[in-house]
Design an enzyme around this catalytic site. Structure first.
Site, mmCIF file in Angstrom:
data_model
loop_
_atom_site.group_PDB
_atom_site.id
_atom_site.type_symbol
_atom_site.label_atom_id
_atom_site.label_comp_id
_atom_site.label_asym_id
_atom_site.label_seq_id
_atom_site.Cartn_x
_atom_site.Cartn_y
_atom_site.Cartn_z
ATOM 1 C CG HIS B 14 -0.352 0.280 2.541
ATOM 2 N ND1 HIS B 14 -1.090 0.627 3.647
ATOM 3 C CD2 HIS B 14 0.947 0.274 2.949
ATOM 4 C CE1 HIS B 14 -0.294 0.809 4.675
ATOM 5 N NE2 HIS B 14 0.937 0.605 4.291
ATOM 6 C CB CYS B 33 3.307 5.967 4.579
ATOM 7 S SG CYS B 33 3.806 5.151 6.089
ATOM 8 C CG HIS B 39 5.370 0.799 2.414
ATOM 9 N ND1 HIS B 39 4.671 1.940 2.064
ATOM 10 C CD2 HIS B 39 4.921 0.458 3.642
ATOM 11 C CE1 HIS B 39 3.865 2.274 3.047
ATOM 12 N NE2 HIS B 39 3.980 1.389 4.025
ATOM 13 C CG HIS B 41 2.956 -3.144 6.509
ATOM 14 N ND1 HIS B 41 4.028 -2.720 7.250
ATOM 15 C CD2 HIS B 41 2.419 -2.027 5.943
ATOM 16 C CE1 HIS B 41 4.131 -1.397 7.140
ATOM 17 N NE2 HIS B 41 3.178 -0.944 6.346
ATOM 18 C CG ASP B 79 -2.099 -13.414 1.124
ATOM 19 O OD1 ASP B 79 -1.249 -12.702 1.707
ATOM 20 O OD2 ASP B 79 -1.883 -14.591 0.779
ATOM 21 C CG HIS B 80 1.017 -12.637 -1.716
ATOM 22 N ND1 HIS B 80 0.731 -13.170 -0.485
ATOM 23 C CD2 HIS B 80 2.360 -12.747 -1.853
ATOM 24 C CE1 HIS B 80 1.837 -13.600 0.082
ATOM 25 N NE2 HIS B 80 2.844 -13.346 -0.724
ATOM 26 C CD GLU B 124 1.021 -0.310 8.927
ATOM 27 O OE1 GLU B 124 0.076 0.263 8.366
ATOM 28 O OE2 GLU B 124 2.013 0.307 9.381
#
Lengths: 141, 137
Positions: B14, B33, B39, B41, B79-80, B124
């Site tokens: 994100h 950010c 980037h 998490h 996810d991913h 996060e």
């Protein structure tokens, strides 16, 4: 939308549990190894929880950069690598983690960009303490 | 009444950016950010439901069923993935930890049989998490 944001900080400090109101024998009896005259130390972990409306533009309860800066100046720089017994708050209080939680709540309450809800302090991985302020809410965490 | 919590994990990319702000203001508010390349998490989701224990099964909810609901409604979507670019709710909403908790609540509410959604907690990272208990503004 009201959300709760929690951030965890770490500091390392020494302390000794001892009160002048007890004699030496009673101090040893009540505080055990924590009464060692030379002190001992912990890696403390503090989780602070704030609430607030999520800003529709930023998506945030409060800006983490602002909170981190506040925590660094007002908490970490004051507490990290110190002897808690030497701090003014503990001049007339035993440096238990209960009393530490109350002092950390008092400090974080001065961060005005969100509503402070709770302080959670881990003294060790087996001991932790929560303080929700004087008007302890009945919120189920 | 008993509370039951199930965890799930997802790994996503994100970034934070407000289009109506100039670059200087975005960088000033969001710091690193705001890197538009994104980037990521490893997120941990904790979903807490409240309900009564079934006298026969001893369950509040069937954990396998809850796991399947989290997988279908959240993990398979997040996810991913790049949250800003690939998840519809974040086309119009910043994918902060707070908003991810709200979005997951909205995805799950009403979909868990025999129990009431009590809390959505999204980590996060180990030192940062957001909680949402439902409710309007």
């Amino acid at each position: 939308m009201k959300a709760y944001l929690s951030r965890r900080y770490h500091f390392c400090a020494s302390h000794r549990l001892h009160t002048e109101k007890y004699d030496d024998e009673r101090n040893r009896d009540v505080y055990g190894k924590c009464n060692n005259p030379h002190g001992h130390g912990h890696n403390y972990a503090v989780t602070v929880t704030f609430s607030g409306q999520v800003d529709p533009q930023t998506g945030m309860v409060c800006n983490l950069g602002d909170l981190d800066m506040f925590a660094r100046k007002r908490v970490l720089e004051q507490f990290d690598h110190t002897n808690l017994n030497t701090l003014s708050w503990f001049e007339n209080r035993v440096s238990t983690t209960e009393n530490l939680s109350i002092e950390l709540y008092r400090i974080f309450a001065e961060f005005k960009l969100a509503q402070l809800e709770q302080i959670h302090v881990e003294e060790t991985s087996n001991n932790s303490f929560d303080w929700l302020g004087d008007s302890s809410s009945s919120r189920t965490l | 009444m008993i509370f039951l919590t199930r965890k799930a994990e997802f790994s996503s990319a994100h970034y934070y950016w407000v289009d109506t702000w100039d670059e200087e203001k975005n960088l000033s508010v969001f710091g690193k950010c705001a890197n538009k390349n994104g980037h990521g998490h490893n997120y941990t989701l904790e979903v807490t439901v409240a309900g009564e224990v079934d006298p026969v099964s001893g369950f509040v909810v069937d954990l396998k069923e809850l796991k399947d609901i989290l997988e279908r409604e959240v993990v398979s979507v997040y996810d991913h993935r790049h949250l800003n670019l690939e998840v519809p709710e974040f086309h119009s909403m910043m994918p902060t930890t707070e908003n991810i908790a709200i979005a997951i609540w909205n995805r799950l509410e009403g979909k868990i049989p025999n129990a009431r959604l009590h809390r959505v907690r999204v980590y996060e990272m180990a030192d940062l998490f957001a909680d949402f208990y439902g409710g309007e503004a």
